[in-house]
Write an enzyme that holds these catalytic residues in place. Sequence first.
Site, PDB file in Angstrom:
ATOM      1  N   PRO A 198      45.175  46.753  43.231  1.00 19.29           N
ATOM      2  CA  PRO A 198      43.762  46.406  43.440  1.00 19.29           C
ATOM      3  C   PRO A 198      43.290  45.362  42.440  1.00 19.29           C
ATOM      4  CG  PRO A 198      44.067  48.758  43.695  1.00 19.29           C
ATOM      5  CD  PRO A 198      45.391  48.206  43.233  1.00 19.29           C
ATOM      6  N   CYS A 199      42.625  44.325  42.952  1.00 26.37           N
ATOM      7  CA  CYS A 199      42.373  43.138  42.140  1.00 26.37           C
ATOM      8  C   CYS A 199      41.004  43.129  41.472  1.00 26.37           C
ATOM      9  CB  CYS A 199      42.497  41.890  43.019  1.00 26.37           C
ATOM     10  SG  CYS A 199      41.301  41.825  44.376  1.00 26.37           S
ATOM     11  N   GLN A 200      40.160  44.118  41.703  1.00 26.01           N
ATOM     12  CA  GLN A 200      38.796  44.054  41.191  1.00 26.01           C
ATOM     13  C   GLN A 200      38.710  43.809  39.680  1.00 26.01           C
ATOM     14  OE1 GLN A 200      39.834  46.207  43.408  1.00 26.01           O
ATOM     15  NE2 GLN A 200      38.376  46.392  45.079  1.00 26.01           N
ATOM     16  N   PHE A 211      40.460  41.971  37.877  1.00 21.48           N
ATOM     17  CA  PHE A 211      40.866  40.617  37.549  1.00 21.48           C
ATOM     18  C   PHE A 211      40.059  39.550  38.271  1.00 21.48           C
ATOM     19  CE2 PHE A 211      44.641  43.424  37.763  1.00 21.48           C
ATOM     20  CZ  PHE A 211      44.907  43.500  36.408  1.00 21.48           C
TER      21      PHE A 211
END
Length: 371
Positions: free
Chosen positions: A78-80, A82
Amino acid sequence: MRAEVVDLFCGIGGLSAGFRNEGFRVRAGFDSDKSCRFAYEHNIGAKFVPSDVAAIKPEAITKLYSKKAWRILIGCAPCQPFSIYTGRYRRTPKPEGHDARWQLLEDFARIIEAVRPDVVSMENVPRVVLHPVFVQFVERLKAAGYAVSFHKVRAEHYGVPQRRARLVLFASLHGEVALAPPTHRGRPRTVRDAIGTMPAISAGEAHVQDRVHMSRNLTDKNLRRLRATSEGGSWREWAPDLVLDCHKKDGGHSFRSVYGRMTWDEPSPVITTQCLGIGNGRFGHPEQDRAISIREAALLQSFPPDFEFVDPEEDVVGVRLARQIGNAVPVRLAEAVARSIRAHLAALPTTKSRRSPQTRGGAARSDVTDY
């Protein structure tokens, strides 16, 4: 020799779908969100394992692979933490109380070191490279004997009808993996290509033949705002009584895309987890007075039109589906990642065993045909 795939952080299966479409055998997907199970198992045809990555034991993954298969481990953490879209992004996390999702790459590295798959691929936002956690992740893979490369890619260059920049990382025990060449650099697929033939619906309505082709309801004032917005336009076209107070402030002029409409003959903007609301970006339909539907968001993420997201016995929950679709890897981008790995395996020498590290090159591998 067959190549088999296990997908960490699999979600509803965008990355797995790309590998399946390219002929790989997907063995299982792991994700902590149990609501993804139906979509993943129904469409991918592989086992969904509801588990947080921190709780995964490497042996649970190792036993999924056949004894003589190439082992491919893929994932999209999950990229949140970054992403540029979150205010919680920091070049370095707080020493105490920081978002626990910073730990995801460390858990991914732990699993890779123990399982030792032949090839690893990870997809994330480009800004992940700015964070020390990513640097440490790469160094751990190199120390474990992997050749690591990573690339900033444009999804629209691979047939995704959406302007979306992503980072794709490859790591292999058998030499560097080259990224497959772009397929749509000259003429990208557009919003019209993806959703131009979708049946018309009104705001707050679901189509009778596809309940996922559903658009969020609008207030009377927001409906007036959208009617005052042209294709490709935004709130800058509105009469003063329709403009929000926040847009009248000096800083508000930078929010050009909110309450905007998409343009038919261009790729869409990034499909986010908030893509069903016109106030969250340029998510207005190019000509109908509504935001894009759930199905249209999925098509813009290059999911096939027959992809089933919801168990027929369950209700459609728009917020949940928008989150799942927005977090997914676009399927056509996933196909490009799979093609890259397929070409890498096909180029390995026939004289080397599967498990021994080696550099790329040599005679074409005649037995690497069944993926």
